[in-house]
Design an enzyme around this catalytic site. Sequence first.
Site, PDB file in Angstrom:
ATOM      1  N   GLU A 160       3.234   4.958  -6.593  1.00  0.00           N
ATOM      2  CA  GLU A 160       4.337   5.275  -7.498  1.00  0.00           C
ATOM      3  C   GLU A 160       3.844   5.950  -8.770  1.00  0.00           C
ATOM      4  O   GLU A 160       4.412   6.941  -9.221  1.00  0.00           O
ATOM      5  CB  GLU A 160       5.133   4.024  -7.844  1.00  0.00           C
ATOM      6  CG  GLU A 160       6.315   4.338  -8.720  1.00  0.00           C
ATOM      7  CD  GLU A 160       7.443   3.341  -8.604  1.00  0.00           C
ATOM      8  OE1 GLU A 160       8.342   3.418  -9.453  1.00  0.00           O
ATOM      9  OE2 GLU A 160       7.431   2.501  -7.685  1.00  0.00           O
TER      10      GLU A 160
ATOM     11  N   PHE B 187       1.076  -1.003   5.264  1.00  0.00           N
ATOM     12  CA  PHE B 187      -0.310  -1.432   5.130  1.00  0.00           C
ATOM     13  C   PHE B 187      -0.987  -1.384   6.491  1.00  0.00           C
ATOM     14  O   PHE B 187      -0.458  -1.887   7.475  1.00  0.00           O
ATOM     15  CB  PHE B 187      -0.369  -2.838   4.535  1.00  0.00           C
ATOM     16  CG  PHE B 187       0.393  -2.935   3.237  1.00  0.00           C
ATOM     17  CD1 PHE B 187      -0.141  -2.421   2.069  1.00  0.00           C
ATOM     18  CD2 PHE B 187       1.654  -3.503   3.205  1.00  0.00           C
ATOM     19  CE1 PHE B 187       0.561  -2.481   0.876  1.00  0.00           C
ATOM     20  CE2 PHE B 187       2.372  -3.574   2.015  1.00  0.00           C
ATOM     21  CZ  PHE B 187       1.825  -3.061   0.857  1.00  0.00           C
TER      22      PHE B 187
ATOM     23  N   ARG C 126      -4.948  -1.417   6.856  1.00  0.00           N
ATOM     24  CA  ARG C 126      -6.181  -2.200   6.858  1.00  0.00           C
ATOM     25  C   ARG C 126      -6.464  -2.647   5.438  1.00  0.00           C
ATOM     26  O   ARG C 126      -6.118  -1.964   4.492  1.00  0.00           O
ATOM     27  CB  ARG C 126      -7.344  -1.439   7.467  1.00  0.00           C
ATOM     28  CG  ARG C 126      -7.983  -0.443   6.567  1.00  0.00           C
ATOM     29  CD  ARG C 126      -9.300   0.160   7.095  1.00  0.00           C
ATOM     30  NE  ARG C 126      -9.205   0.707   8.408  1.00  0.00           N
ATOM     31  CZ  ARG C 126      -9.931   0.285   9.458  1.00  0.00           C
ATOM     32  NH1 ARG C 126     -10.827  -0.666   9.324  1.00  0.00           N
ATOM     33  NH2 ARG C 126      -9.801   0.830  10.619  1.00  0.00           N
TER      34      ARG C 126
END
Length: 146
Positions: free
Chosen positions: A61, A88, A90
């Site tokens: 962001e 997500f 890893r």
Amino acid sequence: MDHAAMPLDLPVPFDESFDALYGLQIVELGEERAIARVPVSNAIKQPLGLVHGGVFCAMAESLASHATAAVEFPRGNSVRGLSNQTSFIRPITEGTVHATALRRHRGRTTWIWDVEITDDRERLCAVSRMTIAVRPAPGPSRDSRS
């Protein structure tokens, strides 16, 4: 990139911002691509020893917002994160978190960025799709209410 030299006039000095708190370092800030990194420390890890997912989201962001603002602030506009969709892949436990944002759309009221988060071995660790809203900056005539 020296944050003091960033081409933005911000109401909160970078060194006092949330980005400084988690260690964001902007490396490149362009109209079509932006790059940042965050050194891994215990302060940005969750209790299990992984970099907190919120750091990935914050990096995406902030990077997309700063890159959009560098173009839109001089045009008299303000910018705000409108959507942050992060997946997500890893975990990262040490080293440096790297983020590269590529602009996918530049519209009148929104910019869209794809952000890849990688580790020091250049393995993909998370992906984010950021939508940044672009609006006219508040001015004296817009702010005054009698």
